[in-house]
Design a protein around this motif. Structure first.
Motif, short mmCIF file in Angstrom:
data_model
loop_
_atom_site.label_atom_id
_atom_site.label_comp_id
_atom_site.label_asym_id
_atom_site.label_seq_id
_atom_site.Cartn_x
_atom_site.Cartn_y
_atom_site.Cartn_z
N GLN A 1 -4.73 2.48 -9.00
CA GLN A 1 -5.24 3.12 -7.77
C GLN A 1 -6.74 2.18 -7.46
O GLN A 1 -6.91 1.03 -7.70
CB GLN A 1 -6.00 3.95 -8.88
N GLU A 2 -7.32 3.16 -6.63
CA GLU A 2 -8.85 2.14 -6.00
C GLU A 2 -9.27 2.23 -7.05
O GLU A 2 -9.37 2.81 -7.46
CB GLU A 2 -9.14 3.27 -4.67
N ALA B 1 5.07 7.69 -5.59
CA ALA B 1 4.29 6.98 -4.45
C ALA B 1 4.98 6.61 -3.77
O ALA B 1 6.44 6.09 -4.18
CB ALA B 1 3.58 5.61 -5.57
N SER C 1 -5.06 7.45 -2.45
CA SER C 1 -4.12 6.07 -2.20
C SER C 1 -4.31 5.07 -3.87
O SER C 1 -4.93 5.22 -3.97
CB SER C 1 -5.35 5.16 -0.80
N THR D 1 0.89 5.80 -1.27
CA THR D 1 0.03 7.44 -1.22
C THR D 1 0.99 8.37 -2.06
O THR D 1 2.26 8.28 -1.81
CB THR D 1 0.11 8.24 0.39
N ASN E 1 0.95 -1.17 0.24
CA ASN E 1 0.19 -0.11 0.18
C ASN E 1 1.12 1.44 0.03
O ASN E 1 2.39 1.68 0.58
CB ASN E 1 -1.05 0.44 1.16
#
Length: 350
Positions: free
Chosen positions: A216-217, A194, A262, A43, A41
């Motif tokens: 991406q989400e 990221a 995210s 950001t 994960n």
């Protein structure tokens, strides 16, 4: 009736191997350096972020940007009251003109005295020469003062150092600001990176060439489903002692993305050692989560299906890494294994 009874008795005494064999497709257990997919994960952050402040103290006279505005590099964002600095510049320019006139007069008198050396004392000529040098120095000082006032005047205007979006407005007209006090926050949007938190046990297995796919989400777009290629730009070997992670930074195409989003990353990590692998189609799972395969062995010249419990590494793509239960060269069923029972005859069709 006697004939029917004989037929039934003959069927009952037939050996199991006389029944037809089940056609199956098999694959061999191979030793490979498999690729593990590690989900991480992260950001998104902007490559450029700045809390802008004025270079000089002053009263805010105009704010030309608001939160959410997109600005180009060099665009004027804020202006300070510059009236006193302009007056100081005019004064410096007037002094410069005065010094220039004095220098011109000193040069004239020195030239006249030099042409009349026989009638003028040498000390007088040296005095005139000294006056000219002093006038030159004064003129240079006035010129420097003009440059200083112009620089101060320029610093009363705050411009965008790079293209981006105003993310915070921290000052209004009428406020007195001093150098170092943020008045605006600017976030660049043309280049993003990221930052991912990666478990520290993978640190020795990742390098700058490790393939990385970023998604991406789930937004329902084709790009979020397919993902985008990321390039690892930095591996920060500073562990978080509480989370047991290190930071991996990657650059990516910033189109359609904004800082703060995210994202998910898939690292394709090459295993350092050869391990036994089998196709995922060979795996059978029960309700307790136990994993098994049908292994084909030869008994009395016949191919027999034998159920074998195995352990596999979780979270793997095809092929699957086998931790225990199989060896290189073992034959496992990958097609036709749904209805097999232990000891069934099989016919390998490959």
């Amino acid at each position: 009736m006697p004939v029917l009874r004989v037929l039934l008795l003959s069927l009952l005494v037939l050996p199991p191997l006389a029944l037809s064999a089940t056609p199956v497709t098999v694959a061999s257990v191979e030793m490979k350096q498999p690729v593990r997919e590690l989900l991480i994960n992260g950001t998104l952050s902007a490559d450029q972020t700045a809390r802008l402040s004025a270079s000089v103290s002053g009263l805010v006279s105009r704010v030309k940007a608001d939160i959410g505005d997109s600005v180009e590099a060099g665009a004027v964002l804020l202006e300070l009251d510059s009236e006193l600095t302009r007056l100081a510049l005019q004064q410096a320019q007037a002094i410069y003109q005065q010094q220039q006139a004095m220098l011109n007069d000193g040069n004239r008198r020195l030239n006249e005295a030099s042409s009349l050396k026989r009638s003028i004392a040498a000390s007088e000529i040296r005095s005139l020469e000294a006056e000219v040098e002093v006038a030159k120095a004064s003129l240079a000082a006035s010129q420097a003062e003009i440059a200083r006032q112009r620089a101060l005047l320029k610093r009363h205007t705050l411009s965008a150092p790079f293209a981006g979006v105003i993310s915070a407005k921290l000052s209004e007209v009428g406020e007195w600001v001093v150098p170092g006090t943020p008045v605006l926050e600017l976030v660049g949007t043309q280049a993003l990176h990221a930052d991912f938190a990666v478990p520290q046990r993978y640190y020795s297995q990742i390098d700058m060439q490790t393939p990385l796919t970023i998604r991406q989400e789930d937004t329902g777009t084709q790009r979020s489903e397919q993902g985008m290629a990321g390039t690892i730009t930095a591996i920060v070997p500073v562990n978080d002692p509480t989370a047991r992670t290190f930071t991996l930074r990657a650059s990516l195409d910033a189109k359609g993305l904004t800082p703060g989003m995210s994202v998910f990353g898939n690292l394709a990590i090459q295993s350092p050692n050869a391990e036994p692998v089998v196709p995922r189609d060979a795996l059978l799972r029960d309700v307790q989560g136990n994993v098994s395969v049908w292994r084909v062995v030869t008994e009395n010249g016949e191919a027999i299906a034998q159920r074998r419990a195995i352990k596999v590494r979780p979270g793997q793509s095809d092929p699957v890494i086998v931790l225990d239960g199989l060896s290189e060269g073992d034959q496992v069923v990958i097609r036709g294994n749904e209805g097999l029972r232990d000891g069934d005859r099989v016919q390998v069709t490959r």
